[in-house]
Design an enzyme around this catalytic site. Structure first.
Site, PDB file in Angstrom:
ATOM      1  CE  LYS A 183      -4.162  -1.817   0.225  1.00 18.89           C
ATOM      2  NZ  LYS A 183      -5.509  -1.464   0.464  1.00 18.89           N
ATOM      3  NE  ARG A 208      -4.979  -7.449  -0.727  1.00 18.65           N
ATOM      4  CZ  ARG A 208      -4.005  -6.596  -1.025  1.00 18.65           C
ATOM      5  NH1 ARG A 208      -2.891  -6.978  -1.586  1.00 18.65           N
ATOM      6  NH2 ARG A 208      -4.133  -5.313  -0.734  1.00 18.65           N
TER       7      ARG A 208
END
Length: 130
Positions: free
Chosen positions: A72, A110
């Protein structure tokens, strides 16, 4: 678009617990409910880091918690010096987040780099089991 929070951990936790409670009221089994704090979605870096730092606010509840922070932008921003690291250079940051999530009690992560994260989790589990 960024959301404004007075206390991101409290507000996200309350929202997710309310939604999970609503799902149970609608006869959706607890095995169908997973709490995801939504790292990277409408939150700035500080808010994302606070959620990661306080993931146990979610993991102490009855439902499994998913942390999906792999590669991210927050990781890129934290690790980049003058500019964010590109996604393919965020492995170490992702591994740190995975380790923190495992220690906080997350049930699921994830990730993009599966092999490396599985090895990390296996090592953490071995350390914890001694």
């Amino acid at each position: 678009q960024q959301c404004e929070y007075k206390n991101v951990v409290q507000e996200v936790t309350e929202y997710l617990l309310n939604r999970a409670g609503l799902m149970q009221e609608r006869q959706i089994g607890p095995d169908k409910i997973i709490l995801d704090p939504g790292i990277g979605f409408a939150k700035n870096d500080e808010q994302n880091l606070r959620l990661m730092q306080n993931l146990n606010a979610l993991t102490v509840n009855a439902w499994p918690v998913l942390l999906a922070a792999s590669r991210k932008m927050t990781i890129g921003n934290v690790l980049g010096i003058s500019q964010p690291l590109p996604p393919e250079e965020r492995l170490e940051g992702t591994l740190a987040v995975t380790a923190a999530a495992v220690y906080a009690g997350a049930s699921l992560v994830r990730v993009h780099d599966v092999k490396e994260n599985v090895r990390l989790i296996r090592m953490l589990e071995a350390i914890r089991q001694v």
